[in-house]
Design an enzyme around this catalytic site. Structure first.
Site, PDB file in Angstrom:
ATOM      1  N   HIS A  69     -24.157 131.293 -42.052  1.00 50.49           N
ATOM      2  CA  HIS A  69     -24.767 131.384 -43.634  1.00 50.49           C
ATOM      3  C   HIS A  69     -25.108 129.754 -43.818  1.00 50.49           C
ATOM      4  O   HIS A  69     -24.235 128.993 -43.613  1.00 50.49           O
ATOM      5  CB  HIS A  69     -23.631 132.074 -44.344  1.00 50.49           C
ATOM      6  CG  HIS A  69     -24.407 132.443 -45.689  1.00 50.49           C
ATOM      7  ND1 HIS A  69     -24.733 131.715 -46.549  1.00 50.49           N
ATOM      8  CD2 HIS A  69     -24.797 133.674 -45.992  1.00 50.49           C
ATOM      9  CE1 HIS A  69     -25.379 132.292 -47.628  1.00 50.49           C
ATOM     10  NE2 HIS A  69     -25.542 133.698 -47.195  1.00 50.49           N
ATOM     11  N   PRO A  70     -26.094 129.850 -44.748  1.00 51.24           N
ATOM     12  CA  PRO A  70     -26.602 128.396 -45.038  1.00 51.24           C
ATOM     13  C   PRO A  70     -26.049 127.950 -46.377  1.00 51.24           C
ATOM     14  O   PRO A  70     -26.788 126.855 -46.780  1.00 51.24           O
ATOM     15  CB  PRO A  70     -28.135 128.740 -45.172  1.00 51.24           C
ATOM     16  CG  PRO A  70     -28.334 130.088 -45.354  1.00 51.24           C
ATOM     17  CD  PRO A  70     -27.242 130.844 -44.908  1.00 51.24           C
ATOM     18  N   CYS A  71     -25.246 128.730 -46.726  1.00 53.12           N
ATOM     19  CA  CYS A  71     -24.699 128.536 -48.183  1.00 53.12           C
ATOM     20  C   CYS A  71     -24.258 126.848 -48.461  1.00 53.12           C
ATOM     21  O   CYS A  71     -24.076 126.464 -49.588  1.00 53.12           O
ATOM     22  CB  CYS A  71     -23.643 129.290 -48.848  1.00 53.12           C
ATOM     23  SG  CYS A  71     -22.314 129.671 -47.741  1.00 53.12           S
ATOM     24  N   ARG A  72     -23.827 126.481 -47.364  1.00 52.50           N
ATOM     25  CA  ARG A  72     -23.089 125.040 -47.377  1.00 52.50           C
ATOM     26  C   ARG A  72     -23.758 123.913 -46.802  1.00 52.50           C
ATOM     27  O   ARG A  72     -23.615 122.835 -46.754  1.00 52.50           O
ATOM     28  CB  ARG A  72     -21.623 124.905 -46.888  1.00 52.50           C
ATOM     29  CG  ARG A  72     -20.655 125.842 -47.109  1.00 52.50           C
ATOM     30  CD  ARG A  72     -20.294 125.877 -48.853  1.00 52.50           C
ATOM     31  NE  ARG A  72     -19.511 124.223 -48.900  1.00 52.50           N
ATOM     32  CZ  ARG A  72     -18.059 124.331 -48.794  1.00 52.50           C
ATOM     33  NH1 ARG A  72     -17.347 125.434 -48.423  1.00 52.50           N
ATOM     34  NH2 ARG A  72     -17.403 123.400 -49.013  1.00 52.50           N
ATOM     35  N   THR A  73     -25.118 124.345 -46.522  1.00 50.03           N
ATOM     36  CA  THR A  73     -26.119 123.368 -45.896  1.00 50.03           C
ATOM     37  C   THR A  73     -26.278 122.082 -46.777  1.00 50.03           C
ATOM     38  O   THR A  73     -26.337 120.940 -46.450  1.00 50.03           O
ATOM     39  CB  THR A  73     -27.505 123.782 -45.417  1.00 50.03           C
ATOM     40  OG1 THR A  73     -27.282 125.013 -44.785  1.00 50.03           O
ATOM     41  CG2 THR A  73     -28.512 122.697 -45.038  1.00 50.03           C
TER      42      THR A  73
END
Length: 250
Positions: A198-202
């Site tokens: 998941h890209p939520c912390r990119t």
């Protein structure tokens, strides 16, 4: 929706860089410049991918562009055969390995006295097939890493088995925080079940990298840097030459 992928313009390893990111998240970057944006427009994303693909073709490391028939959409793809210890696979899915599916590089031979004959003691590894896709997310405005994993006889790995094969340097950290969102999702272009990091912390690891590159007047290729951080989590390595040979688009 288009897709892309990949590596780091830093002189640090991905492991050290990721450690630094988690330690220094929230710390302000020095300097008076406006902070760099962590997001990509689709055009910049495509240009970064083109530069990445040019270098991939030069070093022949297996990346390709997969076009969706009848559309202008596509994604970056790479397939890797990965040796693992059989213990990585769930017991209920144990399977016999044929000779052609064995990894011979790690064979440990123990030769007895000739009069007693020759015995070979081998540490047998299972071989997994990992298929990595990088897609552009219009919602997040950043790249997203999708992948699927299976045994060579075609059995898909379970989420538990995938977690057990996450690099141990990252596994505990990811399971403790929001990065534990390693989940199964429908591939947005293929409509098939894939796993997704998941890209939520990119933003948390890309913002320090982008700000530092801006402060040092470095032309950093977003895709190279991004993939150099997220790839090793899933045992996807990006050769160092990407960081020295692939720059940001003009």
């Amino acid at each position: 929706m288009h897709l892309g992928i990949f590596k780091i313009t830093y002189n640090r390893t991905a492991t050290h860089f990721m450690d630094d990111c988690f330690v220094n998240l929230g710390e302000e970057m020095a300097g008076e410049r406006n902070p760099a944006s962590c997001y990509l427009d689709e055009r910049t994303f495509q240009l970064c991918c083109q530069l990445f693909l040019q270098h991939s073709e030069t070093i022949q490391d297996g990346w390709s562009w997969e076009q969706i028939k009848g559309t202008d959409e596509g994604f970056m793809k790479k397939t890797v055969l990965m040796p693992v210890k059989p213990s990585v696979l769930h017991k209920q899915h144990e399977y016999s390995i044929q000779d052609e599916n064995m990894v011979t590089d790690d064979i440990q031979a123990n030769v007895e006295d000739e009069t007693a004959g020759v015995q070979a003691v081998c540490e047998i590894h299972a071989v997994l097939r990992y298929e990595y896709h990088v897609l552009y997310s219009c919602s997040y405005q950043i790249p997203v890493l999708y992948f699927r994993a299976s045994t060579l006889d075609g059995r898909p790995l379970s989420l538990e088995e995938v977690w057990s094969n996450v690099h141990p340097n990252y596994r505990q950290r990811l399971q403790q925080g929001p990065w534990d969102t390693l989940t199964q999702q429908e591939h947005p272009l293929l409509g098939q079940p894939f796993f997704m990091l998941h890209p939520c912390r990119t933003e948390e690891f890309m913002k320090p990298a982008l700000d530092l590159a801006q402060a040092e007047n470095k032309r950093m290729n977003y895709i190279v840097t991004w993939l150099s951080v997220v790839g090793p989590v899933l045992r996807l390595d990006v050769p160092l030459s990407y960081s020295t040979e692939v720059s940001a688009p003009d």
